[in-house]
Design an enzyme around this catalytic site. Structure first.
Site, PDB file in Angstrom:
ATOM      1  N   SER A   8       0.837  -1.198   0.000  1.00 25.95           N
ATOM      2  CA  SER A   8       0.000   0.000   0.000  1.00 25.95           C
ATOM      3  C   SER A   8       0.869   1.245   0.000  1.00 25.95           C
ATOM      4  O   SER A   8       1.662   1.474   0.922  1.00 25.95           O
ATOM      5  CB  SER A   8      -0.908   0.012   1.223  1.00 25.95           C
ATOM      6  OG  SER A   8      -1.590   1.240   1.309  1.00 25.95           O
ATOM      7  N   HIS A  33      -1.079  -0.984  -4.386  1.00 27.56           N
ATOM      8  CA  HIS A  33      -2.367  -0.558  -3.838  1.00 27.56           C
ATOM      9  C   HIS A  33      -2.373   0.943  -3.599  1.00 27.56           C
ATOM     10  O   HIS A  33      -1.451   1.501  -2.989  1.00 27.56           O
ATOM     11  CB  HIS A  33      -2.641  -1.300  -2.527  1.00 27.56           C
ATOM     12  CG  HIS A  33      -4.005  -1.076  -1.978  1.00 27.56           C
ATOM     13  ND1 HIS A  33      -5.137  -1.622  -2.525  1.00 27.56           N
ATOM     14  CD2 HIS A  33      -4.413  -0.340  -0.904  1.00 27.56           C
ATOM     15  CE1 HIS A  33      -6.189  -1.256  -1.833  1.00 27.56           C
ATOM     16  NE2 HIS A  33      -5.781  -0.462  -0.839  1.00 27.56           N
ATOM     17  N   ASP A  35      -4.543   4.005  -1.960  1.00 25.35           N
ATOM     18  CA  ASP A  35      -5.622   4.409  -1.059  1.00 25.35           C
ATOM     19  C   ASP A  35      -6.011   5.849  -1.367  1.00 25.35           C
ATOM     20  O   ASP A  35      -5.299   6.792  -0.998  1.00 25.35           O
ATOM     21  CB  ASP A  35      -5.177   4.289   0.400  1.00 25.35           C
ATOM     22  CG  ASP A  35      -5.050   2.839   0.839  1.00 25.35           C
ATOM     23  OD1 ASP A  35      -6.031   2.097   0.698  1.00 25.35           O
ATOM     24  OD2 ASP A  35      -3.959   2.462   1.307  1.00 25.35           O
ATOM     25  N   MET A  37      -8.435   8.807  -0.630  1.00 24.20           N
ATOM     26  CA  MET A  37      -9.339   9.235   0.443  1.00 24.20           C
ATOM     27  C   MET A  37      -9.736  10.694   0.251  1.00 24.20           C
ATOM     28  O   MET A  37      -8.931  11.516  -0.200  1.00 24.20           O
ATOM     29  CB  MET A  37      -8.657   9.071   1.806  1.00 24.20           C
ATOM     30  CG  MET A  37      -8.081   7.695   2.053  1.00 24.20           C
ATOM     31  SD  MET A  37      -7.310   7.613   3.687  1.00 24.20           S
ATOM     32  CE  MET A  37      -6.470   6.034   3.599  1.00 24.20           C
ATOM     33  N   HIS A  66      -8.292   1.868  -4.375  1.00 23.67           N
ATOM     34  CA  HIS A  66      -9.310   1.691  -3.331  1.00 23.67           C
ATOM     35  C   HIS A  66      -9.880   3.069  -3.013  1.00 23.67           C
ATOM     36  O   HIS A  66      -9.197   3.926  -2.443  1.00 23.67           O
ATOM     37  CB  HIS A  66      -8.667   1.051  -2.100  1.00 23.67           C
ATOM     38  CG  HIS A  66      -9.564   0.942  -0.922  1.00 23.67           C
ATOM     39  ND1 HIS A  66      -9.082   0.722   0.354  1.00 23.67           N
ATOM     40  CD2 HIS A  66     -10.918   1.002  -0.801  1.00 23.67           C
ATOM     41  CE1 HIS A  66     -10.107   0.670   1.198  1.00 23.67           C
ATOM     42  NE2 HIS A  66     -11.218   0.844   0.520  1.00 23.67           N
ATOM     43  N   MET A  68     -11.899   5.395  -0.982  1.00 28.25           N
ATOM     44  CA  MET A  68     -12.534   5.680   0.298  1.00 28.25           C
ATOM     45  C   MET A  68     -13.085   7.091   0.219  1.00 28.25           C
ATOM     46  O   MET A  68     -12.580   8.030   0.846  1.00 28.25           O
ATOM     47  CB  MET A  68     -11.518   5.505   1.432  1.00 28.25           C
ATOM     48  CG  MET A  68     -11.202   4.051   1.706  1.00 28.25           C
ATOM     49  SD  MET A  68      -9.760   3.822   2.786  1.00 28.25           S
ATOM     50  CE  MET A  68      -8.452   3.840   1.567  1.00 28.25           C
ATOM     51  N   MET A 137     -12.087  -5.002   4.693  1.00 31.93           N
ATOM     52  CA  MET A 137     -11.290  -4.139   5.558  1.00 31.93           C
ATOM     53  C   MET A 137     -11.117  -4.818   6.917  1.00 31.93           C
ATOM     54  O   MET A 137     -12.088  -5.171   7.579  1.00 31.93           O
ATOM     55  CB  MET A 137     -11.967  -2.788   5.737  1.00 31.93           C
ATOM     56  CG  MET A 137     -12.050  -1.951   4.466  1.00 31.93           C
ATOM     57  SD  MET A 137     -10.439  -1.643   3.708  1.00 31.93           S
ATOM     58  CE  MET A 137      -9.578  -0.785   5.040  1.00 31.93           C
ATOM     59  N   GLY A 142      -8.982   4.688   6.789  1.00 28.43           N
ATOM     60  CA  GLY A 142      -8.643   6.087   6.992  1.00 28.43           C
ATOM     61  C   GLY A 142      -7.178   6.330   7.275  1.00 28.43           C
ATOM     62  O   GLY A 142      -6.607   7.307   6.816  1.00 28.43           O
ATOM     63  N   GLY A 144      -3.111   4.395   7.981  1.00 34.29           N
ATOM     64  CA  GLY A 144      -2.249   3.228   8.012  1.00 34.29           C
ATOM     65  C   GLY A 144      -1.727   2.957   9.409  1.00 34.29           C
ATOM     66  O   GLY A 144      -1.863   3.788  10.317  1.00 34.29           O
ATOM     67  N   ASP A 173      -7.268  -5.738   3.641  1.00 35.80           N
ATOM     68  CA  ASP A 173      -6.492  -4.516   3.851  1.00 35.80           C
ATOM     69  C   ASP A 173      -6.644  -4.067   5.296  1.00 35.80           C
ATOM     70  O   ASP A 173      -7.755  -3.856   5.781  1.00 35.80           O
ATOM     71  CB  ASP A 173      -7.013  -3.429   2.907  1.00 35.80           C
ATOM     72  CG  ASP A 173      -6.187  -2.160   2.968  1.00 35.80           C
ATOM     73  OD1 ASP A 173      -5.168  -2.129   3.684  1.00 35.80           O
ATOM     74  OD2 ASP A 173      -6.568  -1.188   2.286  1.00 35.80           O
ATOM     75  N   GLY A 175      -3.609  -3.816   8.765  1.00 35.96           N
ATOM     76  CA  GLY A 175      -2.856  -4.552   9.776  1.00 35.96           C
ATOM     77  C   GLY A 175      -2.283  -5.865   9.298  1.00 35.96           C
ATOM     78  O   GLY A 175      -1.921  -6.725  10.116  1.00 35.96           O
ATOM     79  N   GLY A 195       0.885  -2.310   4.186  1.00 37.07           N
ATOM     80  CA  GLY A 195       1.519  -1.003   4.118  1.00 37.07           C
ATOM     81  C   GLY A 195       2.805  -0.949   4.906  1.00 37.07           C
ATOM     82  O   GLY A 195       3.895  -1.128   4.374  1.00 37.07           O
ATOM     83  N   SER A 196       2.677  -0.713   6.221  1.00 40.08           N
ATOM     84  CA  SER A 196       3.870  -0.569   7.055  1.00 40.08           C
ATOM     85  C   SER A 196       4.670  -1.858   7.141  1.00 40.08           C
ATOM     86  O   SER A 196       5.886  -1.812   7.365  1.00 40.08           O
ATOM     87  CB  SER A 196       3.475  -0.088   8.460  1.00 40.08           C
ATOM     88  OG  SER A 196       2.525  -0.953   9.048  1.00 40.08           O
TER      89      SER A 196
END
Length: 221
Positions: A8, A33, A35, A37, A66, A68, A137, A142, A144, A173, A175, A195-196
């Site tokens: 992500s 990916h 995101d 928003m 994605h 949002m 989700m 909202g 990461g 998506d 965690g 992501g992280s």
């Protein structure tokens, strides 16, 4: 269906996006990916089609958008022009879900439906005909870096059972990391968005390899 990995971009260093994208492509990512928003549907504002267009020439793997956002329809044409491969919209945001999904397909893209942790899978029952994938989700969207909601595993199992023999992609998506990748794959997830767990590591190739090994172990159960 083998498990794919989609880093992500939300967790990347935005001052050097081209280099960050190259790192994960060289590391073996299957998708990138995005995101997107609007600061309204979710309490964060990221980027839009203009930034996505600037990334296209730097990305040799499919772009996975994605949305949002409260009103996704106006973004579809511009994202298609930016050569994204697929778009997921939220069932909670779309007043006319079938029309939105058909619009995505008419643009030549894969159409997906994203669903929040506390939203019932029953809302998808009448939409399967118009979608190509589901995005579950496993955090509230909202931001990461949130912790994985373990209840998402049951939701993925229920969704896979609902799909039956139809091999529709189930993306997850929120965690996602090497500690739950195997559990997610075993539950029926086929695309893991991280992501992280990827961009938070200095060696992105090693991070992706660790995720893939954990997912493969779960997928073989």
């Amino acid at each position: 269906m083998s498990v794919r990995l989609a880093p992500s971009l939300l967790s990347a260093d935005f001052s050097r996006l081209a280099d960050e994208i190259k790192d994960v492509i060289d590391g073996g990512a299957d998708l990138l990916h995005l995101d997107i928003m609007d600061g309204h549907f979710v309490p964060n504002l990221t980027f839009g089609p203009m930034v996505v267009t600037s990334l296209t020439d730097h990305c040799s793997i499919p772009l996975d958008a994605h949305l949002m956002v409260t009103d996704p329809d106006p973004l579809i044409k511009n994202l298609a022009a930016a050569r994204v491969a697929r778009i997921a919209v939220h069932v909670e945001a779309c007043t006319h879900l079938q029309r939105t999904l058909q619009c995505i397909r008419d643009a030549g893209l894969q159409a997906g439906v994203a669903i929040n942790p506390a939203t019932s899978l029953a809302l998808l029952n009448d939409a399967f005909h118009w979608m190509d994938f589901v995005l579950v989700m496993s955090v509230n969207p909202g931001f990461g870096g949130q912790g994985f909601l373990v209840q998402s595993l049951d939701k993925i199992r229920q969704l896979r059972a609902m799909l039956g023999k139809h091999e529709m992609d189930i993306s997850v998506d929120g965690g996602v990391d090497h500690t739950n990748a195997g559990l997610l794959a075993a539950a029926g997830a086929t695309t893991l968005i991280a992501g992280s767990a990827v961009f938070g590591c200095d060696n992105r190739g090693a991070a992706l390899a660790r995720l893939r090994a954990a997912a493969s172990d779960g997928d073989s159960r």
